[in-house]
Design a protein around this motif. Structure first.
Motif, PDB file in Angstrom:
ATOM      1  N   VAL A  96       9.687   1.344 -10.781  1.00 34.26           N
ATOM      2  CA  VAL A  96       8.335   1.472  -9.879  1.00 34.26           C
ATOM      3  C   VAL A  96       7.121   2.117 -10.617  1.00 34.26           C
ATOM      4  O   VAL A  96       5.976   1.690 -10.438  1.00 34.26           O
ATOM      5  CB  VAL A  96       8.528   2.288  -8.551  1.00 34.26           C
ATOM      6  N   GLU A  97       7.339   2.975 -11.404  1.00 35.63           N
ATOM      7  CA  GLU A  97       6.354   3.615 -11.918  1.00 35.63           C
ATOM      8  C   GLU A  97       5.814   2.776 -12.871  1.00 35.63           C
ATOM      9  O   GLU A  97       4.325   2.798 -13.448  1.00 35.63           O
ATOM     10  CB  GLU A  97       6.812   4.886 -12.893  1.00 35.63           C
ATOM     11  N   ASN A  98       6.541   1.919 -13.655  1.00 35.43           N
ATOM     12  CA  ASN A  98       6.043   0.963 -14.864  1.00 35.43           C
ATOM     13  C   ASN A  98       5.581  -0.456 -14.239  1.00 35.43           C
ATOM     14  O   ASN A  98       5.491  -1.239 -14.880  1.00 35.43           O
ATOM     15  CB  ASN A  98       7.034   0.851 -15.911  1.00 35.43           C
ATOM     16  N   SER A  99       5.605  -0.502 -12.814  1.00 37.93           N
ATOM     17  CA  SER A  99       5.347  -1.910 -12.291  1.00 37.93           C
ATOM     18  C   SER A  99       3.967  -2.071 -12.173  1.00 37.93           C
ATOM     19  O   SER A  99       3.156  -1.258 -12.285  1.00 37.93           O
ATOM     20  CB  SER A  99       5.749  -1.594 -10.639  1.00 37.93           C
ATOM     21  N   LEU A 100       3.510  -3.541 -12.671  1.00 39.54           N
ATOM     22  CA  LEU A 100       2.151  -4.041 -12.588  1.00 39.54           C
ATOM     23  C   LEU A 100       1.570  -3.799 -11.359  1.00 39.54           C
ATOM     24  O   LEU A 100       0.412  -3.967 -11.028  1.00 39.54           O
ATOM     25  CB  LEU A 100       2.041  -5.144 -13.322  1.00 39.54           C
ATOM     26  N   ASN A 101       2.263  -3.817 -10.076  1.00 41.74           N
ATOM     27  CA  ASN A 101       1.765  -3.977  -8.711  1.00 41.74           C
ATOM     28  C   ASN A 101       1.825  -2.578  -8.282  1.00 41.74           C
ATOM     29  O   ASN A 101       2.828  -1.561  -8.456  1.00 41.74           O
ATOM     30  CB  ASN A 101       3.081  -4.650  -7.863  1.00 41.74           C
ATOM     31  N   PRO A 102       0.583  -2.086  -7.559  1.00 37.93           N
ATOM     32  CA  PRO A 102       0.371  -0.967  -6.904  1.00 37.93           C
ATOM     33  C   PRO A 102       1.474  -0.555  -5.815  1.00 37.93           C
ATOM     34  O   PRO A 102       1.819  -1.496  -4.952  1.00 37.93           O
ATOM     35  CB  PRO A 102      -1.044  -1.035  -6.426  1.00 37.93           C
ATOM     36  N   VAL A 103       2.130   0.530  -6.000  1.00 34.83           N
ATOM     37  CA  VAL A 103       2.952   0.775  -5.162  1.00 34.83           C
ATOM     38  C   VAL A 103       2.656   2.428  -4.468  1.00 34.83           C
ATOM     39  O   VAL A 103       2.129   3.333  -5.133  1.00 34.83           O
ATOM     40  CB  VAL A 103       4.447   1.297  -5.674  1.00 34.83           C
ATOM     41  N   GLN A 104       2.728   2.594  -3.140  1.00 30.01           N
ATOM     42  CA  GLN A 104       2.436   3.731  -2.462  1.00 30.01           C
ATOM     43  C   GLN A 104       3.503   4.085  -1.576  1.00 30.01           C
ATOM     44  O   GLN A 104       4.070   3.267  -0.682  1.00 30.01           O
ATOM     45  CB  GLN A 104       1.037   3.551  -1.520  1.00 30.01           C
ATOM     46  N   ILE A 105       3.992   5.144  -1.473  1.00 30.90           N
ATOM     47  CA  ILE A 105       5.105   5.616  -0.697  1.00 30.90           C
ATOM     48  C   ILE A 105       4.490   6.890   0.206  1.00 30.90           C
ATOM     49  O   ILE A 105       3.865   7.801  -0.285  1.00 30.90           O
ATOM     50  CB  ILE A 105       6.135   6.280  -1.473  1.00 30.90           C
ATOM     51  N   THR A 106       4.832   6.905   1.672  1.00 27.79           N
ATOM     52  CA  THR A 106       4.502   7.754   2.634  1.00 27.79           C
ATOM     53  C   THR A 106       5.599   8.408   3.160  1.00 27.79           C
ATOM     54  O   THR A 106       6.786   7.803   3.059  1.00 27.79           O
ATOM     55  CB  THR A 106       3.365   7.208   3.531  1.00 27.79           C
ATOM     56  N   ASP A 107       5.235   9.657   3.839  1.00 27.65           N
ATOM     57  CA  ASP A 107       6.332  10.216   4.703  1.00 27.65           C
ATOM     58  C   ASP A 107       6.222   9.618   5.995  1.00 27.65           C
ATOM     59  O   ASP A 107       5.612   8.718   6.132  1.00 27.65           O
ATOM     60  CB  ASP A 107       6.282  11.818   4.665  1.00 27.65           C
ATOM     61  N   LEU A 108       7.208  10.119   6.832  1.00 29.91           N
ATOM     62  CA  LEU A 108       7.151   9.402   8.210  1.00 29.91           C
ATOM     63  C   LEU A 108       5.887  10.017   9.008  1.00 29.91           C
ATOM     64  O   LEU A 108       5.721   9.180  10.305  1.00 29.91           O
ATOM     65  CB  LEU A 108       8.383  10.105   9.170  1.00 29.91           C
ATOM     66  N   ASN A 109       5.108  10.759   8.645  1.00 30.19           N
ATOM     67  CA  ASN A 109       3.889  11.289   9.186  1.00 30.19           C
ATOM     68  C   ASN A 109       2.549  10.344   8.651  1.00 30.19           C
ATOM     69  O   ASN A 109       1.465  10.566   8.953  1.00 30.19           O
ATOM     70  CB  ASN A 109       3.520  12.664   9.068  1.00 30.19           C
ATOM     71  N   GLY A 110       2.987   9.450   7.671  1.00 34.35           N
ATOM     72  CA  GLY A 110       1.893   8.620   7.049  1.00 34.35           C
ATOM     73  C   GLY A 110       1.149   9.329   5.979  1.00 34.35           C
ATOM     74  O   GLY A 110       0.027   8.824   5.452  1.00 34.35           O
ATOM     75  N   LYS A 111       1.522  10.699   5.379  1.00 32.79           N
ATOM     76  CA  LYS A 111       0.851  11.143   4.379  1.00 32.79           C
ATOM     77  C   LYS A 111       1.666  10.604   3.102  1.00 32.79           C
ATOM     78  O   LYS A 111       2.850  10.596   2.869  1.00 32.79           O
ATOM     79  CB  LYS A 111       1.245  12.683   4.471  1.00 32.79           C
ATOM     80  N   MET A 112       0.963  10.206   1.984  1.00 40.41           N
ATOM     81  CA  MET A 112       1.247   9.942   0.618  1.00 40.41           C
ATOM     82  C   MET A 112       1.957  11.027   0.093  1.00 40.41           C
ATOM     83  O   MET A 112       1.501  11.934  -0.066  1.00 40.41           O
ATOM     84  CB  MET A 112      -0.057   9.322  -0.131  1.00 40.41           C
ATOM     85  N   ILE A 113       3.224  10.554  -0.479  1.00 40.69           N
ATOM     86  CA  ILE A 113       4.109  11.339  -1.420  1.00 40.69           C
ATOM     87  C   ILE A 113       4.069  10.789  -2.474  1.00 40.69           C
ATOM     88  O   ILE A 113       4.762  11.738  -3.494  1.00 40.69           O
ATOM     89  CB  ILE A 113       5.364  11.764  -0.599  1.00 40.69           C
ATOM     90  N   TYR A 114       3.793   9.707  -2.978  1.00 45.20           N
ATOM     91  CA  TYR A 114       3.939   8.970  -4.106  1.00 45.20           C
ATOM     92  C   TYR A 114       3.050   7.786  -4.350  1.00 45.20           C
ATOM     93  O   TYR A 114       2.883   7.204  -3.328  1.00 45.20           O
ATOM     94  CB  TYR A 114       5.274   8.736  -4.626  1.00 45.20           C
ATOM     95  N   VAL A 115       2.371   7.762  -5.405  1.00 39.51           N
ATOM     96  CA  VAL A 115       1.571   6.601  -5.762  1.00 39.51           C
ATOM     97  C   VAL A 115       1.784   6.175  -7.332  1.00 39.51           C
ATOM     98  O   VAL A 115       1.961   7.196  -7.909  1.00 39.51           O
ATOM     99  CB  VAL A 115       0.180   6.564  -5.598  1.00 39.51           C
ATOM    100  N   ASN A 116       2.089   4.916  -7.609  1.00 45.03           N
ATOM    101  CA  ASN A 116       2.318   4.687  -9.103  1.00 45.03           C
ATOM    102  C   ASN A 116       1.010   4.546  -9.937  1.00 45.03           C
ATOM    103  O   ASN A 116       0.009   4.742  -9.261  1.00 45.03           O
ATOM    104  CB  ASN A 116       3.550   3.671  -9.224  1.00 45.03           C
TER     105      ASN A 116
END
Length: 211
Positions: free
Chosen positions: A132-152
């Protein structure tokens, strides 16, 4: 092998973790059934040093831990691998002094917990993270409350925001204002129910440009 301690070692026989009773210099005095199941005929009580079960690179370290246990009476924890018949098993060792009843020299009680499954999961998560970290595609992960916990890194690059600016924030910071509240509610309702949501969204970079 019988011992002169305040309890019978066979009390550990029905426990899932492996229990070893060893002398201060590492010789295995007794072992419970779980330990016997793992080591099989690889070790014999009274003649095998516990360090012989450990992967070679950790043998010196485990002997130092034995000395520390005996001298300072402290509990030591240590992660290593059992190396038996060319098969490695990840274990977490907890070493503590077991006072003898009728002997001048205390023994060391070692609890060996098989953590192979946890280590395998860690390895899989590490692989996933690297992909995921080395993917050329933007990736965003949020928790169940909709807050971002990770972006690559790709997401950081395309959005113009730093990771520090995004973690803990709601994706609404990218909002272009073109989609109404009903759209977002339906999207989150789909995701929260465990289903996969497909669609296109126009967001805004930090400088206001669309992406």
């Amino acid at each position: 092998m019988k011992n002169n301690f305040n309890f019978k070692f066979d009390l550990f026989d029905n426990l899932p973790d492996m229990y070893f009773l060893v002398s201060s210099d590492g010789i295995i005095v007794d072992v419970n059934n779980s330990g016997k199941d793992l080591i099989g005929s690889s070790a014999k009580t009274g003649s095998t040093n516990f360090s012989e079960l450990i992967e070679p690179s950790d043998k010196t370290k485990i002997l130092k831990i034995f000395k520390d246990c005996t001298k300072n009476k402290k509990v030591n924890t240590f992660e290593t691998k059992f190396q038996l018949n060319k098969i490695f098993t990840h274990v977490k060792l907890t070493c503590s002094i077991l006072p003898a009843k009728n002997e001048s020299v205390d023994k060391i009680l070692i609890v060996a917990q098989d953590i192979s499954k946890e280590k395998n999961k860690e390895a899989e998560l590490y692989k996933f993270f690297n992909i995921v970290e080395n993917s050329l595609n933007p990736v965003q992960i949020t928790d169940l409350n909709g807050k971002m916990i990770y972006v690559n890194s790709a997401f950081v690059k395309v959005s113009g925001f730093s990771k520090e600016e995004l973690i803990g924030k709601n994706p609404s910071v990218f909002g272009s204002g073109k989609l109404n509240k009903n759209f977002w509610n339906k999207m989150w309702e789909t995701i929260s129910s465990g289903k996969v949501w497909f669609g296109e969204i126009e967001d805004r970079k930090k400088n206001g440009e669309p992406f």
